[in-house]
Motif scaffolding. Structure first.
Motif, PDB file in Angstrom:
ATOM      1  N   VAL A 399       0.833  -1.207   0.000  1.00  0.00           N
ATOM      2  CA  VAL A 399       0.000   0.000   0.000  1.00  0.00           C
ATOM      3  C   VAL A 399       0.868   1.258   0.000  1.00  0.00           C
ATOM      4  N   ALA A 400       2.016   1.200   0.713  1.00  0.00           N
ATOM      5  CA  ALA A 400       2.923   2.350   0.733  1.00  0.00           C
ATOM      6  C   ALA A 400       3.390   2.695  -0.681  1.00  0.00           C
ATOM      7  N   TYR A 401       3.746   1.686  -1.451  1.00  0.00           N
ATOM      8  CA  TYR A 401       4.202   1.940  -2.828  1.00  0.00           C
ATOM      9  C   TYR A 401       3.059   2.435  -3.709  1.00  0.00           C
ATOM     10  N   VAL A 402       1.911   1.741  -3.646  1.00  0.00           N
ATOM     11  CA  VAL A 402       0.797   2.086  -4.524  1.00  0.00           C
ATOM     12  C   VAL A 402       0.264   3.487  -4.225  1.00  0.00           C
ATOM     13  N   PHE A 403      -0.015   3.761  -2.931  1.00  0.00           N
ATOM     14  CA  PHE A 403      -0.606   5.051  -2.573  1.00  0.00           C
ATOM     15  C   PHE A 403       0.444   6.163  -2.502  1.00  0.00           C
ATOM     16  N   GLY A 404       1.596   5.844  -1.912  1.00  0.00           N
ATOM     17  CA  GLY A 404       2.594   6.884  -1.709  1.00  0.00           C
ATOM     18  C   GLY A 404       3.346   7.267  -2.966  1.00  0.00           C
ATOM     19  N   ILE A 405       3.707   6.275  -3.786  1.00  0.00           N
ATOM     20  CA  ILE A 405       4.538   6.525  -4.962  1.00  0.00           C
ATOM     21  C   ILE A 405       3.724   6.513  -6.254  1.00  0.00           C
ATOM     22  N   ALA A 406       3.057   5.374  -6.531  1.00  0.00           N
ATOM     23  CA  ALA A 406       2.366   5.221  -7.816  1.00  0.00           C
ATOM     24  C   ALA A 406       1.223   6.225  -7.979  1.00  0.00           C
ATOM     25  N   LEU A 407       0.425   6.428  -6.931  1.00  0.00           N
ATOM     26  CA  LEU A 407      -0.704   7.353  -7.019  1.00  0.00           C
ATOM     27  C   LEU A 407      -0.330   8.772  -6.626  1.00  0.00           C
ATOM     28  N   GLY A 408       0.908   8.983  -6.199  1.00  0.00           N
ATOM     29  CA  GLY A 408       1.407  10.329  -5.934  1.00  0.00           C
ATOM     30  C   GLY A 408       0.902  10.985  -4.665  1.00  0.00           C
ATOM     31  N   LEU A 409       0.444  10.201  -3.679  1.00  0.00           N
ATOM     32  CA  LEU A 409      -0.037  10.788  -2.432  1.00  0.00           C
ATOM     33  C   LEU A 409       1.085  11.116  -1.456  1.00  0.00           C
ATOM     34  N   GLY A 410       2.302  10.694  -1.768  1.00  0.00           N
ATOM     35  CA  GLY A 410       3.443  11.020  -0.929  1.00  0.00           C
ATOM     36  C   GLY A 410       3.337  10.445   0.470  1.00  0.00           C
ATOM     37  N   LEU A 411       3.699  11.247   1.478  1.00  0.00           N
ATOM     38  CA  LEU A 411       3.698  10.767   2.856  1.00  0.00           C
ATOM     39  C   LEU A 411       2.296  10.451   3.368  1.00  0.00           C
ATOM     40  N   VAL A 412       1.281  11.107   2.840  1.00  0.00           N
ATOM     41  CA  VAL A 412      -0.093  10.760   3.229  1.00  0.00           C
ATOM     42  C   VAL A 412      -0.392   9.313   2.833  1.00  0.00           C
ATOM     43  N   GLY A 413       0.017   8.915   1.649  1.00  0.00           N
ATOM     44  CA  GLY A 413      -0.163   7.533   1.215  1.00  0.00           C
ATOM     45  C   GLY A 413       0.625   6.560   2.071  1.00  0.00           C
ATOM     46  N   ILE A 414       1.828   6.966   2.499  1.00  0.00           N
ATOM     47  CA  ILE A 414       2.638   6.128   3.392  1.00  0.00           C
ATOM     48  C   ILE A 414       1.901   5.918   4.713  1.00  0.00           C
ATOM     49  N   TRP A 415       1.321   6.976   5.264  1.00  0.00           N
ATOM     50  CA  TRP A 415       0.586   6.864   6.542  1.00  0.00           C
ATOM     51  C   TRP A 415      -0.653   5.981   6.402  1.00  0.00           C
ATOM     52  N   LEU A 416      -1.309   6.017   5.243  1.00  0.00           N
ATOM     53  CA  LEU A 416      -2.450   5.136   5.010  1.00  0.00           C
ATOM     54  C   LEU A 416      -2.019   3.670   5.040  1.00  0.00           C
ATOM     55  N   SER A 417      -0.810   3.395   4.571  1.00  0.00           N
ATOM     56  CA  SER A 417      -0.311   2.019   4.618  1.00  0.00           C
ATOM     57  C   SER A 417      -0.065   1.582   6.055  1.00  0.00           C
ATOM     58  N   PHE A 418       0.429   2.498   6.901  1.00  0.00           N
ATOM     59  CA  PHE A 418       0.620   2.180   8.318  1.00  0.00           C
ATOM     60  C   PHE A 418      -0.718   1.825   8.975  1.00  0.00           C
ATOM     61  N   ILE A 419      -1.761   2.599   8.665  1.00  0.00           N
ATOM     62  CA  ILE A 419      -3.085   2.365   9.251  1.00  0.00           C
ATOM     63  C   ILE A 419      -3.613   0.997   8.851  1.00  0.00           C
ATOM     64  N   ALA A 420      -3.542   0.686   7.565  1.00  0.00           N
ATOM     65  CA  ALA A 420      -4.065  -0.595   7.078  1.00  0.00           C
ATOM     66  C   ALA A 420      -3.339  -1.772   7.720  1.00  0.00           C
ATOM     67  N   ASP A 421      -2.033  -1.686   7.826  1.00  0.00           N
ATOM     68  CA  ASP A 421      -1.241  -2.777   8.410  1.00  0.00           C
ATOM     69  C   ASP A 421      -1.555  -2.966   9.894  1.00  0.00           C
ATOM     70  N   GLU A 422      -1.523  -1.876  10.670  1.00  0.00           N
ATOM     71  CA  GLU A 422      -1.720  -1.995  12.121  1.00  0.00           C
ATOM     72  C   GLU A 422      -3.115  -2.534  12.453  1.00  0.00           C
ATOM     73  N   TRP A 423      -4.144  -2.052  11.774  1.00  0.00           N
ATOM     74  CA  TRP A 423      -5.505  -2.491  12.087  1.00  0.00           C
ATOM     75  C   TRP A 423      -5.743  -3.945  11.684  1.00  0.00           C
ATOM     76  N   LEU A 424      -5.214  -4.357  10.546  1.00  0.00           N
ATOM     77  CA  LEU A 424      -5.402  -5.751  10.136  1.00  0.00           C
ATOM     78  C   LEU A 424      -4.729  -6.693  11.122  1.00  0.00           C
ATOM     79  N   ARG A 425      -3.466  -6.424  11.445  1.00  0.00           N
ATOM     80  CA  ARG A 425      -2.760  -7.284  12.399  1.00  0.00           C
ATOM     81  C   ARG A 425      -3.415  -7.250  13.772  1.00  0.00           C
ATOM     82  N   GLY A 426      -3.840  -6.059  14.197  1.00  0.00           N
ATOM     83  CA  GLY A 426      -4.435  -5.924  15.516  1.00  0.00           C
ATOM     84  C   GLY A 426      -5.690  -6.752  15.684  1.00  0.00           C
TER      85      GLY A 426
END
Length: 450
Positions: A399-426
């Motif tokens: 998700v970090a690559y797709v949202f942060g780099i490929a879709l151009g969301l930058g650090l906001v996209g990176i933070w979205l990847s953190f949210i998805a990972d933490e909630w799924l594992r939790g």
């Protein structure tokens, strides 16, 4: 000489851990804050170097994690000699492993930073910091092991007091060495590294004295002449999977850091500033998870499984509530907090957006901090590793690559990847705890018969 687990409350164990962890974070933030007055480039270089150091710490932290679990279980089962034997074996193992990894970082600091893709203008400062702090990481390995032993015996205040002293020494050392006070040459990032390494060395010496006073465990050569090496198998049984989970997380974070380098030095710098603030947000969850691990380990060792089950869930609810509150406060005061590090308006605005997303992120992180620590304390160490690898890499990095780099969301996209990972594992960890499968996973065989 040890304290009885039945007389402890979570608060009595947790508040010293809270202060200790806060001060460890202050030590890192003191370096960042003081270096930010010296150079933004120094901050970014140290941020990347610390990613490598954090990964290295994971590689020998597995012994300290396993030590905490086994010592707690043996003490809960009232088998104190086994607790002492495990402690000595773990100290010897971490000394050897720590020396090896310290040598690697000291000798190969420059090639390692090249692999991380550190920008050329940051290279010299990052290399100097990594070679010094990394070269003395074996001291940190021993400190973590001694600290784990003292905490499992219930002496959480001792490690807190030592950390206070280390922070004072580190700040004083930074003042003299970073800026070149009182006629000394200004050393920048290298000065921060020297101060960090020296304060840790002094702190370790004090911890060794406290270990002998509180537990009777002596680190003399005589104590290590006839080590009961059969305990090494139990340490590895818990430690290797636990290290796998932490190693996977830190490696994934390194890959994400590498992706952030594609966004430029400014993105790398604001990531460091924002995460330094976020550390104070999830501090309470870290403290609660460690205190809960001590109690759950003692309960499991004594065969008191229902008390362990209820303790974990009560701790989880507290951690979630406090993390949401602290994340909201951090967002509310985002501008003055970020202004401590930089006066660049674009960086401050981006940092505010990231701290807003942190309100969603931190409850998910609380699930992982508290429940994984409890599963580990019960000896259920493989499930968090398997689920962690799938989520960290399949969701977090992807998700970090797709949202942060490929879709151009930058650090906001990176933070979205953190949210998805933490909630799924939790949520997966919560299902595992409620299933009660962990009740059959106690590692120390003596504890089962207690």
């Amino acid at each position: 000489m040890r304290r009885e687990a039945g007389t402890w409350s979570l608060f009595s164990l947790t508040w010293p851990i809270f202060i200790e962890t806060l001060l460890y974070m202050v030590m890192g933030n003191a370096d960042t804050l003081m270096l930010s007055q010296y150079s933004d480039h120094a901050v970014a270089a140290v941020g990347v170097a610390n990613q490598i150091i954090a990964l290295t710490i994971v590689l020998f932290n597995f012994v300290a994690l396993a030590t905490a679990v086994l010592v707690a279980q043996y003490l809960g089962a009232r088998r104190e000699q086994e607790a002492i034997d495990v402690s000595l074996v773990s100290l010897a193992a971490n000394l050897l492993f720590g020396l090896l990894l310290s040598a690697v970082l000291a000798v190969f600091s420059r090639p390692i930073l090249r692999l991380m893709g550190l920008p050329a203008e940051l290279f010299d400062e990052g290399s100097g910091y990594l070679s010094i702090v990394g070269g003395f990481l074996f001291i940190q390995a021993l400190m973590m092991t001694v600290g784990a032993i003292l905490k499992s015996y219930g002496f959480t205040r001792d490690t807190m007091y030592v950390t206070i002293g280390m922070n004072v020494l580190n700040i004083i050392g930074n003042y003299f060495l970073i800026f070149g006070s009182f006629g000394l040459p200004p050393l920048g990032a290298e000065g921060a590294a020297i101060s960090t390494a020296a304060s840790r060395l002094i702190g370790f010496a004090v911890l060794v004295a406290l270990l002998r006073k509180r537990t009777g465990i002596s680190l003399s050569l005589r104590s290590f002449r006839a080590l009961p090496l059969h305990h090494l198998r139990s340490l590895l049984k818990i430690g290797v999977p636990s290290a796998g989970e932490h190693l996977s997380y830190n490696t994934a974070q390194m890959v994400i850091t590498y992706l952030i380098t594609w966004l430029g030095a400014e993105a790398l710098t604001i990531r460091v500033y924002t995460q330094n603030i976020m550390m104070f947000v999830f501090l309470f969850g870290i403290a609660v998870s460690q205190g809960t691990q001590i109690l759950v380990g003692h309960f499991v060792g004594a065969g008191r499984y229902e008390e362990a089950y209820r303790r974990c869930l009560k701790s989880l609810y507290s951690a979630i509530a406090i993390s949401v509150l602290l994340a909201t406060v951090a967002y509310w005061f985002a501008e003055p907090l970020l202004s401590l590090f930089t006066d660049d308006r674009s960086m401050i605005e981006l940092g505010r957006k990231l701290l807003l997303l942190t309100i969603i992120l931190e409850p998910g992180r609380s699930f992982n901090l508290v429940i994984i620590s409890s599963l580990r304390a019960a000896g259920d160490v493989q499930f968090p590793v398997y689920m962690g690898i799938l989520s960290m890499w399949g969701v977090g990095v992807t998700v970090a690559y797709v949202f942060g780099i490929a879709l151009g969301l930058g650090l906001v996209g990176i933070w979205l990847s953190f949210i998805a990972d933490e909630w799924l594992r939790g949520l997966l960890m919560l299902w595992r705890w409620r299933s009660r499968i962990w009740m059959k996973k106690t590692v120390a065989p003596q504890a089962k018969m207690a």
